[in-house]
Design an enzyme around this catalytic site. Structure first.
Site, mmCIF file in Angstrom:
data_model
loop_
_atom_site.group_PDB
_atom_site.id
_atom_site.type_symbol
_atom_site.label_atom_id
_atom_site.label_comp_id
_atom_site.label_asym_id
_atom_site.label_seq_id
_atom_site.Cartn_x
_atom_site.Cartn_y
_atom_site.Cartn_z
ATOM 1 N N GLY A 248 -16.268 33.460 -48.865
ATOM 2 C CA GLY A 248 -15.190 34.106 -48.114
ATOM 3 C C GLY A 248 -14.868 35.519 -48.521
ATOM 4 O O GLY A 248 -13.982 36.140 -47.936
ATOM 5 N N CYS A 361 -24.413 40.416 -18.751
ATOM 6 C CA CYS A 361 -23.618 40.337 -17.529
ATOM 7 C C CYS A 361 -22.262 39.711 -17.805
ATOM 8 O O CYS A 361 -21.980 38.593 -17.360
ATOM 9 C CB CYS A 361 -24.369 39.548 -16.471
ATOM 10 S SG CYS A 361 -25.853 40.406 -16.001
HETATM 11 N N1 LLP Z 1 -19.125 28.033 -48.155
HETATM 12 C C1 LLP Z 1 -18.752 27.315 -47.084
HETATM 13 C C2 LLP Z 1 -18.482 25.892 -47.237
HETATM 14 C C3 LLP Z 1 -18.615 27.929 -45.836
HETATM 15 O O1 LLP Z 1 -18.233 27.203 -44.789
HETATM 16 C C4 LLP Z 1 -18.876 29.305 -45.704
HETATM 17 C C5 LLP Z 1 -18.731 29.969 -44.419
HETATM 18 C C6 LLP Z 1 -19.275 30.010 -46.845
HETATM 19 C C7 LLP Z 1 -19.388 29.341 -48.052
HETATM 20 C C8 LLP Z 1 -19.609 31.476 -46.810
HETATM 21 O O2 LLP Z 1 -18.552 32.257 -46.416
HETATM 22 P P1 LLP Z 1 -18.669 33.857 -46.506
HETATM 23 O O3 LLP Z 1 -18.792 34.219 -47.969
HETATM 24 O O4 LLP Z 1 -19.876 34.281 -45.749
HETATM 25 O O5 LLP Z 1 -17.423 34.354 -45.882
HETATM 26 N N2 LLP Z 1 -19.115 33.214 -38.282
HETATM 27 C C9 LLP Z 1 -17.951 33.743 -38.971
HETATM 28 C C10 LLP Z 1 -17.892 33.274 -40.402
HETATM 29 C C11 LLP Z 1 -17.919 31.777 -40.530
HETATM 30 C C12 LLP Z 1 -17.997 31.325 -41.958
HETATM 31 C C13 LLP Z 1 -18.298 29.891 -42.029
HETATM 32 N N3 LLP Z 1 -18.376 29.373 -43.360
HETATM 33 C C14 LLP Z 1 -17.975 35.254 -38.869
HETATM 34 O O6 LLP Z 1 -18.883 35.799 -38.261
HETATM 35 O O7 LLP Z 1 -17.077 35.919 -39.372
#
Ligand code: LLP
Length: 455
Positions: A248, A361
């Site tokens: 995150g 589109c």
């Molecule tokens: N761990 C778990 C259990 C997760 O569900 C996620 C992301 C991460 C780690 C990694 O999170 P990050 O470090 O990349 O923030 N499609 C969305 C983001 C969805 C994230 C889903 N889970 C976007 O484009 O902002």
């Protein structure tokens, strides 16, 4: 605009990434093109390990492959001594094919299917992150059938609000992810895991959301987790050895974004853990984190070619490019905002405010609503920054646009890691039932009226 560290502008005004000029990349690989700067990804991997190991005695970093998952990417993080977080059979398959040792893989997912669970157990993933009680029961049964020890972390729902878009916020009580602490589900999962013959309970997991720009929600969530770890110790006399704090970590999409430093994160979070351990007489657990966006987000740039300009006097000026929502669905999904420049005329002063629109589109197919730029012409190149995370991995074929190529650049070298899709690829899995062909052969009538104006 403040460019990312790895992005340069040459003296003659051209964007250069990893020692490769934008015009050369566009010529050699076509557009739209996802360009990933290899050294940025590698240094993010080492930065995160360095910062965290200063504050945590034992730390394991698993790259969340959902952000960008290809064979080359899995390989790169393995070379950088990171583990991998996968959340589907497809990601797991990619990781295994890339040669990732299964014991370095964490298997996530809120709705793992029977075949995915079997696959995970068969290859021997390092940790199953169990998301609900049904999965737990199934996993317990499959581990017994395979006579395989399975190492488990239980995903908790900490009920913490992370200040980010609500679609990418996952730690609230009303969420499909994780087992609730307050409603007793999480404790029930602990009990069942401990009672299961082949499951080994290693620890707990949280992931409170994505693109988080403040440390505070992590601090609060960590406290909730540590309280739970203490409760488990008290109730079962069992020490959870691992605390997985998920991913995150926010990145900079716009010059005004101010992500926190990982040193600050590690310092604040480790303080909470140390104090909890002291009060509850626990050993300091092994810490795991799962950054996705942090590792690949800023490393990615997407290059487009301008094909048309539409000026609506006094209203808006559209600069239309050869991509859009099929390879960047984040704008329509999360109202994401980006910065961009004209990659072939990067030293020219911005003189107009334009909207960069895609070619799909859909009226909403816009990449950036208001961006200041030099006056663009067809043939110019537009570079959109911070496109490394959740772009390629979330791309689709809407309007039957083939997906762009992805390249890694480094010291003047550019290598394709995902080929551009071709029209032939698009049809590769289409099937034509024979009976439709027969019907087609009967109706040879033209459907359009005869050409020419009878007038
Ligand atoms: N761990 C778990 C259990 C997760 O569900 C996620 C992301 C991460 C780690 C990694 O999170 P990050 O470090 O990349 O923030 N499609 C969305 C983001 C969805 C994230 C889903 N889970 C976007 O484009 O902002």
């Amino acid at each position: 605009m403040e460019l990312h560290r790895h992005i340069q502008i040459t003296d003659d005004g051209e964007l250069e990434i990893g020692g490769c000029r934008a015009t050369r990349l566009a010529r050699d690989f076509g557009t739209p093109l996802h360009i990933m700067d290899e050294m940025t990804m590698r240094s993010k991997c080492s930065e995160i390990k360095r910062s965290l190991s200063k504050h945590f005695p034992r730390v394991f970093v698993a790259y969340a492959s959902k952000a960008f998952c290809t064979l080359a990417m899995c390989r790169l993080v393995h070379e950088e001594f990171l583990g991998l977080d996968v959340c589907s059979g497809g990601e797991l398959y990619t990781a295994i094919e890339a040669g990732i040792p299964p014991e370095n893989i964490l298997f996530h997912g809120n709705c793992k299917t029977l075949s995915e669970i079997e696959m995970g157990v068969r290859v021997g993933v390092g940790r199953f992150i169990v998301d609900n009680l049904d999965e737990l029961d199934l996993l317990s049964e499959i581990s017994r059938r395979f006579r395989r020890r399975v190492h488990v972390q239980i995903r908790l729902n900490p009920g913490v609000e992370a200040h980010t878009h609500h679609y990418i916020q996952t730690g609230l009580i009303d969420s499909k992810f994780g087992l609730g602490i307050t409603d007793g589900q999480a404790m029930k999962a602990v009990e069942r895991t401990l009672a299961s013959e082949y499951l080994v309970l290693e620890g707990v997991h949280i992931h409170i959301g994505s693109q988080i720009l403040a440390v505070e929600p992590y601090v609060v969530a960590t406290q909730v987790v540590m309280d739970f770890v203490g409760d488990v110790k008290e109730k079962f006399g069992y020490s959870l050895r691992e605390v997985n704090l998920g991913g995150g970590f926010g990145v900079r999409y716009k010059s005004t974004d101010t992500p926190f430093s990982l040193d600050e994160y590690a310092e604040r979070v480790s303080e909470v853990i140390r104090e909890s351990c002291h009060i509850q007489r626990l050993d300091f657990p092994s810490i795991m984190v799962e950054p996705g966006r942090y590792i690949v987000g800023e490393a990615g740039t997407t290059l487009y070619t301008v094909h048309a300009i539409k000026d609506i006097p006094g209203v808006r000026k559209y600069v239309m490019v050869d991509g859009g929502m099929s390879e960047n669905p984040r704008v329509t999904l999360y109202q994401a905002e980006y910065e961009a420049i004209l990659a072939n005329r990067a030293l020219e002063e911005p003189v107009v405010t334009v909207t960069i629109a895609g070619k799909h589109c859909e009226e909403g197919d816009v990449l950036i609503s208001d961006v200041d730029m030099p006056r663009a012409n067809p043939g110019d190149l537009v570079a959109v920054f911070t496109t490394g995370a959740y772009h390629y991995s979330m791309s689709g074929n809407y309007n039957r646009y083939p997906r762009p190529a992805v390249i890694f650049v480094r010291a003047g070298l550019a290598d394709v890691v995902v080929e551009r899709e071709s029209y032939v690829n698009l049809l590769a899995r289409d099937r034509m039932p024979a009976r439709l062909m027969q019907i087609g052969a009967r109706s040879s009538e033209p459907h359009l009226p005869a050409a020419g104006n009878p007038g």
